[in-house]
Design a protein around this motif. Structure first.
Motif, PDB file in Angstrom:
ATOM      1  N   THR A   8      43.004 -17.525   2.331  1.00 46.10           N
ATOM      2  CA  THR A   8      43.970 -17.322   1.433  1.00 46.10           C
ATOM      3  C   THR A   8      44.872 -19.159   1.738  1.00 46.10           C
ATOM      4  O   THR A   8      44.423 -19.252   2.933  1.00 46.10           O
ATOM      5  N   GLY A   9      45.568 -19.238   0.481  1.00 43.16           N
ATOM      6  CA  GLY A   9      46.007 -20.869   0.973  1.00 43.16           C
ATOM      7  C   GLY A   9      46.123 -21.070   0.046  1.00 43.16           C
ATOM      8  O   GLY A   9      46.376 -20.225  -1.134  1.00 43.16           O
ATOM      9  N   LYS A  10      46.111 -22.216  -0.441  1.00 46.24           N
ATOM     10  CA  LYS A  10      47.157 -23.066  -2.026  1.00 46.24           C
ATOM     11  C   LYS A  10      46.083 -22.894  -3.348  1.00 46.24           C
ATOM     12  O   LYS A  10      46.670 -23.132  -4.200  1.00 46.24           O
ATOM     13  N   LEU A  11      45.005 -22.422  -2.831  1.00 47.36           N
ATOM     14  CA  LEU A  11      43.876 -22.032  -4.013  1.00 47.36           C
ATOM     15  C   LEU A  11      43.595 -20.646  -4.191  1.00 47.36           C
ATOM     16  O   LEU A  11      42.594 -20.439  -5.439  1.00 47.36           O
ATOM     17  N   THR A  12      44.045 -20.015  -3.404  1.00 42.46           N
ATOM     18  CA  THR A  12      43.666 -18.884  -3.820  1.00 42.46           C
ATOM     19  C   THR A  12      43.715 -17.516  -5.531  1.00 42.46           C
ATOM     20  O   THR A  12      44.812 -18.820  -5.988  1.00 42.46           O
ATOM     21  N   GLY A  13      43.190 -17.126  -5.886  1.00 44.36           N
ATOM     22  CA  GLY A  13      43.294 -16.921  -7.153  1.00 44.36           C
ATOM     23  C   GLY A  13      42.252 -17.996  -7.712  1.00 44.36           C
ATOM     24  O   GLY A  13      42.720 -17.773  -9.795  1.00 44.36           O
ATOM     25  N   GLN A  14      42.491 -19.711  -7.576  1.00 47.05           N
ATOM     26  CA  GLN A  14      41.850 -20.372  -8.324  1.00 47.05           C
ATOM     27  C   GLN A  14      40.397 -20.274  -8.536  1.00 47.05           C
ATOM     28  O   GLN A  14      39.484 -20.449  -6.985  1.00 47.05           O
ATOM     29  N   ALA A  15      39.841 -20.434  -9.279  1.00 45.59           N
ATOM     30  CA  ALA A  15      37.976 -20.283  -9.431  1.00 45.59           C
ATOM     31  C   ALA A  15      37.021 -21.381 -10.120  1.00 45.59           C
ATOM     32  O   ALA A  15      37.814 -21.750 -11.238  1.00 45.59           O
ATOM     33  N   PHE A  16      36.059 -22.171  -8.840  1.00 44.54           N
ATOM     34  CA  PHE A  16      35.846 -23.299  -9.080  1.00 44.54           C
ATOM     35  C   PHE A  16      34.429 -23.252  -9.911  1.00 44.54           C
ATOM     36  O   PHE A  16      33.884 -21.856  -8.796  1.00 44.54           O
ATOM     37  N   CYS A  17      33.477 -24.081  -9.843  1.00 44.56           N
ATOM     38  CA  CYS A  17      32.252 -24.624 -10.187  1.00 44.56           C
ATOM     39  C   CYS A  17      32.030 -25.322 -10.417  1.00 44.56           C
ATOM     40  O   CYS A  17      32.650 -26.318 -11.173  1.00 44.56           O
ATOM     41  N   PHE A  18      30.741 -25.380  -9.423  1.00 42.45           N
ATOM     42  CA  PHE A  18      30.877 -27.112  -9.221  1.00 42.45           C
ATOM     43  C   PHE A  18      29.548 -27.707  -9.617  1.00 42.45           C
ATOM     44  O   PHE A  18      28.382 -26.169  -9.616  1.00 42.45           O
ATOM     45  N   SER A  19      28.881 -28.091 -10.936  1.00 42.66           N
ATOM     46  CA  SER A  19      27.718 -28.938 -11.445  1.00 42.66           C
ATOM     47  C   SER A  19      26.733 -30.146 -11.151  1.00 42.66           C
ATOM     48  O   SER A  19      28.464 -30.792 -11.181  1.00 42.66           O
ATOM     49  N   GLY A  20      26.086 -30.682 -10.764  1.00 45.22           N
ATOM     50  CA  GLY A  20      25.761 -31.977 -10.640  1.00 45.22           C
ATOM     51  C   GLY A  20      25.711 -32.062  -9.163  1.00 45.22           C
ATOM     52  O   GLY A  20      25.323 -31.369  -8.472  1.00 45.22           O
ATOM     53  N   GLY A  21      25.145 -33.172  -8.991  1.00 43.96           N
ATOM     54  CA  GLY A  21      24.993 -33.412  -7.940  1.00 43.96           C
ATOM     55  C   GLY A  21      25.887 -34.381  -6.913  1.00 43.96           C
ATOM     56  O   GLY A  21      27.264 -35.045  -8.133  1.00 43.96           O
ATOM     57  N   PHE A  22      26.619 -34.613  -5.374  1.00 45.69           N
ATOM     58  CA  PHE A  22      27.629 -34.967  -4.673  1.00 45.69           C
ATOM     59  C   PHE A  22      27.063 -35.710  -3.459  1.00 45.69           C
ATOM     60  O   PHE A  22      26.147 -34.698  -2.466  1.00 45.69           O
ATOM     61  N   PRO A  23      27.223 -36.365  -3.212  1.00 44.83           N
ATOM     62  CA  PRO A  23      26.701 -37.337  -2.144  1.00 44.83           C
ATOM     63  C   PRO A  23      26.755 -36.556  -1.197  1.00 44.83           C
ATOM     64  O   PRO A  23      25.257 -37.023  -0.214  1.00 44.83           O
ATOM     65  N   GLU A  24      28.338 -35.967  -0.719  1.00 43.35           N
ATOM     66  CA  GLU A  24      27.880 -35.465   0.839  1.00 43.35           C
ATOM     67  C   GLU A  24      28.063 -33.512   0.207  1.00 43.35           C
ATOM     68  O   GLU A  24      27.842 -32.798   1.198  1.00 43.35           O
ATOM     69  N   GLY A  25      26.800 -33.206  -0.789  1.00 45.77           N
ATOM     70  CA  GLY A  25      26.384 -32.566  -0.975  1.00 45.77           C
ATOM     71  C   GLY A  25      27.341 -31.367  -1.586  1.00 45.77           C
ATOM     72  O   GLY A  25      28.717 -30.795  -1.445  1.00 45.77           O
ATOM     73  N   LYS A  26      27.119 -30.098  -2.129  1.00 47.16           N
ATOM     74  CA  LYS A  26      27.644 -29.201  -3.184  1.00 47.16           C
ATOM     75  C   LYS A  26      28.353 -28.935  -2.218  1.00 47.16           C
ATOM     76  O   LYS A  26      29.938 -28.139  -2.020  1.00 47.16           O
ATOM     77  N   ARG A  27      27.474 -28.052  -0.894  1.00 48.87           N
ATOM     78  CA  ARG A  27      27.953 -26.574  -0.077  1.00 48.87           C
ATOM     79  C   ARG A  27      28.971 -27.501   0.512  1.00 48.87           C
ATOM     80  O   ARG A  27      30.307 -26.079   0.592  1.00 48.87           O
ATOM     81  N   HIS A  28      29.323 -27.713   1.005  1.00 49.42           N
ATOM     82  CA  HIS A  28      30.655 -28.839   1.827  1.00 49.42           C
ATOM     83  C   HIS A  28      31.653 -28.890   0.811  1.00 49.42           C
ATOM     84  O   HIS A  28      33.028 -28.315   1.199  1.00 49.42           O
TER      85      HIS A  28
END
Length: 357
Positions: free
Chosen positions: A284-304
């Motif tokens: 739990t933290g300040k993003l609790t209750g928020q849902a995110f979806c990642f799309s496309g490529g990320f230099p550090e990797g999506k899982r990061h």
């Protein structure tokens, strides 16, 4: 796409017991590499398209990585399916899948070595263990020291070396299992010390991720997250009835029965594993209750970035829905961004996410 003529067909059995044909052909050039093998999906695909030796197929790289047969240029006749599993030589059967197009060739031998090795590799990769591929796992299985996921945590230098691994190979394998960061950069003495320290405590893992490591057919990460959110503890999931499992989002009647059967039949194996790993509830933290979806490529990797969000209580999903709060768009984000825009979901970049973190 590139066109190729099939010169041979090899069969491989995976962790769920399904045997898949692999087309062998003279190499063709795809996205800068030579490709000479591609999976043929399932028995139904082969049967409908009259795929056998001599058939002409069109091949492309799915996501520019995995060679995939996209269509059949010309079929040569009804395929011949092997009567026995290529791994354990147990009898195979043709079984109808979820729809009429999903005819599968299946090995029903629960002790099939190929199924076990694939299941163990799935466990390691889903847990996040690096540097321990199929060939190394096969050595440990054939050496008689690993048969279940819990056995990985019992490994020591002596047992690993008894399977033909050198001292350095043994240290790297055990270091990977114990989640030592970049073990290949450490000398033997330092690595051995860190392994000893790591073995003193259980390996923490998010509850949903632990569930996904089991490789239950049709019940992966999405089901694990839904079950974690709904029940709140692993023990409660294990104690749930089929009816209680069925009401969970992303879990239907058939999947509920599959989950219930797996947890019941593997109770002792799971108890053994829990001596070495510790399932954790969502943070739990300040993003609790928020849902995110990642799309496309990320230099550090999506899982990061997913890990950063989850550490602050946020939830990450693999698809966009009305319940999604933010679509984080990386390079090449396509259909998910289009869908998010249509649903009125806020689309942000990594720079925006960093400010939220």
């Amino acid at each position: 796409d590139a066109t190729a003529g099939i010169k041979g067909i090899e069969w491989q059995t995976g962790r769920t017991g399904k045997s898949v044909g692999v087309a062998i052909f003279d190499h063709v050039r795809l996205d800068g590499t030579n490709v000479s093998r591609a999976t043929l999906h399932n028995a139904g695909f082969m049967q409908r398209n009259l795929i056998t030796i001599g058939s002409m197929i069109a091949v492309r790289k799915a996501g520019k990585i995995i060679p995939k047969v996209t269509r059949v240029v010309s079929g040569e006749g009804q395929p011949e399916f092997p009567d026995v599993c290529p791994s354990c030589v147990a009898e195979t059967t043709l079984e109808q899948g979820g729809n009429e197009n999903m005819l599968e060739l299946v090995c029903n031998n629960e002790d099939c070595a190929a199924q076990n090795i694939s299941t163990l590799c799935h466990y390691l990769s889903t847990f996040g263990v690096l540097g321990l591929g199929e060939s190394r796992v096969t050595q440990l299985v054939e050496g008689g020291v690993v048969a279940t996921p819990a056995d990985f945590y019992r490994l020591d230098l002596e047992t690993a070396e008894s399977c033909g691994l050198s001292r350095r190979q043994s240290l790297l394998a055990i270091g990977g299992i114990q989640l030592i960061p970049a073990p290949e950069k450490l000398d033997d003495e330092t690595l051995e010390t860190r392994i000893a320290a790591a073995k003193e405590s259980k390996k923490p893992i998010p509850l949903w991720q632990l569930f996904a490591t089991f490789g239950i057919d049709s019940a992966g990460k999405a089901a694990g997250k839904a079950l974690s959110d709904h029940f709140g503890s692993f023990q409660t999931i294990r104690d749930a009835s089929v009816d209680e499992l069925e009401v969970v989002n992303d879990v239907g009647a058939k999947t509920a029965q599959t989950i219930y059967s797996y947890l019941s039949e593997h109770r002792d194996q799971i108890d053994d594993l829990l001596d070495f790993v510790e399932p954790e509830l969502p943070k739990t933290g300040k993003l609790t209750g928020q849902a995110f979806c990642f799309s496309g490529g990320f230099p550090e990797g999506k899982r990061h970035w997913e890990q950063q969000v989850e550490d602050l209580g946020g939830k990450c999903t693999g698809s966009v829905s009305k319940k999604t709060n933010y679509l984080v768009a990386g390079s090449g984000s396509g259909s998910k961004s289009v869908k998010a825009d249509k649903l009125g979901i806020q689309i942000i970049l990594i720079e925006d996410l960093k400010k939220m973190l």
